[in-house]
Structures are given as structure tokens and as C-alpha cells.
Design an enzyme around this catalytic site. Structure first.
Site, PDB file in Angstrom:
ATOM      1  N   ARG A   1       0.850  -1.204   0.000  1.00  0.00           N
ATOM      2  CA  ARG A   1       0.000   0.000   0.000  1.00  0.00           C
ATOM      3  C   ARG A   1       0.882   1.248   0.000  1.00  0.00           C
ATOM      4  NH1 ARG A   1      -1.607   1.927   4.566  1.00  0.00           N
ATOM      5  NH2 ARG A   1      -2.217  -0.024   5.530  1.00  0.00           N
TER       6      ARG A   1
ATOM      7  N   TYR B   1     -14.684  18.226 -16.044  1.00  0.00           N
ATOM      8  CA  TYR B   1     -15.114  16.821 -16.177  1.00  0.00           C
ATOM      9  C   TYR B   1     -16.228  16.570 -15.168  1.00  0.00           C
ATOM     10  CZ  TYR B   1     -15.044  11.778 -15.640  1.00  0.00           C
ATOM     11  OH  TYR B   1     -15.427  10.454 -15.533  1.00  0.00           O
TER      12      TYR B   1
ATOM     13  N   ASP C   1      -5.713  19.218 -15.318  1.00  0.00           N
ATOM     14  CA  ASP C   1      -6.081  17.893 -15.820  1.00  0.00           C
ATOM     15  C   ASP C   1      -5.740  17.895 -17.312  1.00  0.00           C
ATOM     16  OD1 ASP C   1      -7.295  15.655 -16.901  1.00  0.00           O
ATOM     17  OD2 ASP C   1      -9.048  15.758 -15.609  1.00  0.00           O
TER      18      ASP C   1
ATOM     19  N   LYS D   1      -6.811   6.494 -19.875  1.00  0.00           N
ATOM     20  CA  LYS D   1      -7.078   6.926 -21.240  1.00  0.00           C
ATOM     21  C   LYS D   1      -5.838   6.702 -22.124  1.00  0.00           C
ATOM     22  CE  LYS D   1     -11.139   7.975 -19.657  1.00  0.00           C
ATOM     23  NZ  LYS D   1     -11.159   8.297 -18.307  1.00  0.00           N
TER      24      LYS D   1
HETATM   25  C1  LIG Z   1     -10.688  14.645 -18.470  1.00  0.00           C
HETATM   26  C2  LIG Z   1     -10.905  13.550 -17.498  1.00  0.00           C
HETATM   27  N1  LIG Z   1     -10.409  13.669 -16.257  1.00  0.00           N
HETATM   28  C3  LIG Z   1     -10.576  12.698 -15.337  1.00  0.00           C
HETATM   29  C4  LIG Z   1     -11.296  11.561 -15.615  1.00  0.00           C
HETATM   30  C5  LIG Z   1     -11.502  10.511 -14.544  1.00  0.00           C
HETATM   31  O1  LIG Z   1     -10.652   9.428 -14.729  1.00  0.00           O
HETATM   32  P1  LIG Z   1     -10.949   7.947 -14.204  1.00  0.00           P
HETATM   33  O2  LIG Z   1     -12.139   7.452 -14.949  1.00  0.00           O
HETATM   34  O3  LIG Z   1      -9.683   7.216 -14.485  1.00  0.00           O
HETATM   35  O4  LIG Z   1     -11.236   8.058 -12.738  1.00  0.00           O
HETATM   36  C6  LIG Z   1     -11.827  11.373 -16.887  1.00  0.00           C
HETATM   37  C7  LIG Z   1     -12.592  10.161 -17.221  1.00  0.00           C
HETATM   38  O5  LIG Z   1     -13.267  10.077 -18.217  1.00  0.00           O
HETATM   39  C8  LIG Z   1     -11.630  12.398 -17.847  1.00  0.00           C
HETATM   40  O6  LIG Z   1     -12.139  12.302 -19.095  1.00  0.00           O
END
Ligand SMILES: Cc1ncc(COP(=O)(O)O)c(C=O)c1O
Length: 372
Positions: free
Chosen positions: A47, A99, A171, A196
Site C-alpha cells: 500500500r 469533467y 487535468d 485513457k
Molecule cells: C478529463 C478527465 N479527467 C478525469 C477523468 C476521470 O478518470 P478515471 O475514470 O480514471 O477516474 C476522466 C474520465 O473520463 C476524464 O475524461
């Protein structure tokens, strides 16, 4: 060294026990202690740290040009760890089209935390400036944004934030470190959903937080992970690191295909609008051209008509798969508003497309058929 080389070598070492070139997966949850009580190899319990996690963190910190990285069990776990570091009464600025699930984290999971949040149009610097308060501690950015591909000027926001006590986090999931390096524009930290493009094959969920310099929010995120346990498994780290080896080439392919598709859609009579920062007519094109080295594989478009018409177009696709998420080799299409639910700001006639690595002629043919 160039990023293509670092994507293959950073964080990796030949396995000292076997000489294996591809790293082994260290499934052990626990590590041996010396008679004197020390942990000579730096690991005690998975962990807190694991060899596969360490390799991935080193690689991602290197690619992003950061000091240090923490990898998490999802992109949202990384974002949540940042917000956990805030104090009651702290103020967050976030993009109005952030998001959608992060809005739920801030408003729902942290609803009782006593945080103040202002959602603003971060693409307009004057509007952004007026949202700043003396208690602003976190400026959350997302560029290109999901799903409208809006572009925020990282250098302009970084310069404003530097005069305050606020920490900026971008992000950068849609861009990856291959196409955009927010730390170069004085942003303090970068967050990605590694689910992604970074892992790249739609087979692992993960996230990362990378910092340019030591700061209290990064340290608190480390503690939140260490004791809260939002850690990725060794196999997830291994898969993600393997995916990164081809990331620079995949991003080139995604970007080339997306531009061709955006150009096709732009000229189509059944299409009302195309959102792709690589198109010269996109409102953020000039900023994107300055702060990105490619425009990525994400685009969205609005069909002429309503939600039903958009759904019908998605339904007629044969090659594009109707599924959420993005960044894998398969092209995906989704009616975004119905995923985001009743409070969505996304236009009802919008389809979001993750342009994959198939041949662009086949992709264009499929969409042409679906739109006809
Ligand atoms: C721009 C963006 N940030 C964060 C996330 C969240 O990521 P996760 O699904 O890996 O938790 C996503 C998921 O689609 C996203 O498109």
C-alpha cells in the site's frame, strides 16, 4: 533525450535478479526486513510502495518534466486526493465545464467539508481573474476540456496564480505529456486519468498526480493515498508502463486521424458544429497551437437536430463503438449528455468521439454512412 526515447527507458531498469529486460510484476504485498529492522530495498508493504508503482511514477514524472509523481487507482482518485488536502473554508476555482464527475466529487463527496467553489469560464482570463478570492487555495484547470474541447491559456493562468497562495492543477488527460506539458507554463501540478491515452488500450483504470515542486497539497495527497489506500495494483502499473512505450507514436496517429475526421465533419451538411482545437476556426486554436505540440484525438460535433437525431447517428455507426471513455486504439462514439445526466451543460445534439488508430478512410466512411 527526446520524449520518444524517455517513454521507453525512463523509470525502467534491467531486473537485477534475472536480467529480464521487461520488468517482472511484483505481486508480493510485503517485503523482508533486515535483522536490524531496516528495509534495505526501500519497500515494506505494497500500500505504501511497490516496485512496479515506483517505475511508473518515475517514468511519468520524467515525461511530464516534474519532480515527483504519485500514481493512483483512478484519475478521480488522484483528483480526490488533492481536494482532501484542502481545509474547511478554502476556495476552489474550477472550469464551468470541468469533467462532470469531478463536479460530483467536489459537490457531493466533499459536500460537508465546507469548501467554497466557483465554476468559471477559465478560457476568459478576465472572468477568471474576477473569481479569485483571498482564500482561493486551488485552481483546477482542464485543457482541452471534456467534451467541448475548450482551451485554457495555461501561461496566463499560471502567471496570475503565481502572485497568490493558490496551487494550480491541470487535468491534461486529453493531451498527455506528449502533446502538452503544463509544468512548463508555471502550472504547479498535473493530473491525468491514465485510464485513457497513457495506458492506451482500454484495459486498465488509473490516475496520476505530478508535481513541479514540493508543496503541501502534494504532500497531503501522498498521505491521503498512503493511509487511504487508493493505490493501483502492480499489474495495473505494469500494463500502464507498457502502454507508455508507444505513447508518442500513438498520439501522432490519434492526432492525424482526428484532424482528418474534423475536416470531414466540418464540411458535412448534417453537422451543425465541430469542436476540435486543430481546426483554425476553433476559438482556442491559437492558444492550443502555442501550448500543445499536437491537437490530440478527441473531438465532438453537434448534429443538426435534437438528442434523438444524435443518438440515431451513433446507432448507425458500424466501426465506431458506442461506449464511454477514450484514448484506446478503437474509435468510440458517445452521446455525452445522456452519460452526464439531467444537470448536464453539454448540448443534447452533441456526440463525443475518441478517434482511434484505425485507417482514417474507414473511419470517415463509417461516419459518412451514419450521417447520411
Ligand atoms: C478529463 C478527465 N479527467 C478525469 C477523468 C476521470 O478518470 P478515471 O475514470 O480514471 O477516474 C476522466 C474520465 O473520463 C476524464 O475524461
Amino acid at each position: 533525450m527526446k520524449i520518444e526515447t524517455r517513454a521507453i527507458h525512463a523509470g525502467r531498469r534491467i531486473d537485477p535478479a534475472t536480467g529480464a529486460v521487461t520488468p517482472p510484476i511484483h505481486l508480493s504485498s510485503t517485503f523482508e526486513r533486515n535483522p536490524d529492522g531496516e528495509y534495505p530495498r526501500g519497500f515494506s508493504y505494497s500500500r505504501e510502495g511497490n516496485p512496479n508503482r515506483e517505475m511508473l511514477e518515475e517514468c511519468l514524472a520524467d515525461l511530464e518534466g516534474g519532480k515527483e509523481a504519485l500514481v493512483f487507482s483512478s484519475g478521480l482518485a488522484a483528483a480526490t486526493a488533492v481536494i482532501q488536502g484542502l481545509e474547511p473554508g478554502d476556495h476552489i476555482i474550477a472550469p464551468e465545464e470541468v469533467y462532470w464527475a469531478l463536479r460530483n466529487v467536489i459537490g457531493g463527496v466533499f459536500g460537508k467539508w465546507g469548501l467554497e467553489t466557483t465554476y468559471v469560464d477559465t478560457t476568459c482570463i478576465d472572468t477568471f481573474r474576477t473569481a479569485m478570492r483571498p482564500n482561493t487555495r486551488l485552481i483546477w484547470l482542464e485543457t482541452p476540456s471534456n467534451p467541448l474541447m475548450r482551451i485554457t491559456d495555461l501561461a496566463a493562468i499560471g502567471a496570475i496564480a503565481r502572485q497568490t497562495r493558490a496551487i494550480t492543477v491541470c487535468d491534461s488527460t486529453f493531451a498527455t505529456p506528449i502533446l502538452q506539458q503544463p509544468l512548463d507554463w508555471q502550472i504547479d501540478m498535473v493530473c491525468h486519468s491514465t485510464t485513457k491515452y497513457i495506458s492506451g488500450h482500454s484495459d486498465v483504470v488509473g490516475g496520476v498526480l505530478i508535481t513541479r515542486h514540493d508543496n503541501y497539497l502534494f504532500e497531503r495527497a501522498r498521505q491521503a493515498q498512503k493511509y487511504g489506500g487508493a493505490v493501483p495494483s502492480p499489474f495495473d502499473c505494469w500494463l500502464t508502463l507498457r502502454g507508455i512505450e508507444t505513447l508518442p507514436y500513438r498520439m501522432r496517429g490519434h492526432s492525424e486521424n482526428a484532424l482528418l475526421l474534423a475536416q470531414f465533419l466540418q464540411g458535412h451538411p448534417a453537422v451543425e458544429a465541430v469542436h476540435y482545437p486543430g481546426l483554425p476556426g476553433h476559438p482556442g486554436h491559437n492558444i492550443a497551437a502555442r501550448q500543445m505540440s499536437g491537437f490530440s484525438g478527441m473531438l465532438s460535433f453537434q448534429v443538426k437536430g435534437d438528442a434523438k437525431r444524435a443518438m440515431a447517428v451513433a446507432a448507425r455507426c458500424g466501426l465506431f463503438i458506442r461506449a464511454t471513455s477514450l484514448g484506446g486504439p478503437h474509435s468510440l462514439i458517445e452521446h455525452r449528455a445522456s452519460v452526464e445526466g439531467p444537470r448536464t451543460r453539454t448540448p443534447q445534439n452533441l456526440l463525443r468521439v475518441s478517434v482511434g488508430l484505425e485507417h482514417p478512410d474507414d473511419l470517415i466512411e463509417d461516419l459518412a454512412r451514419a450521417l447520411s
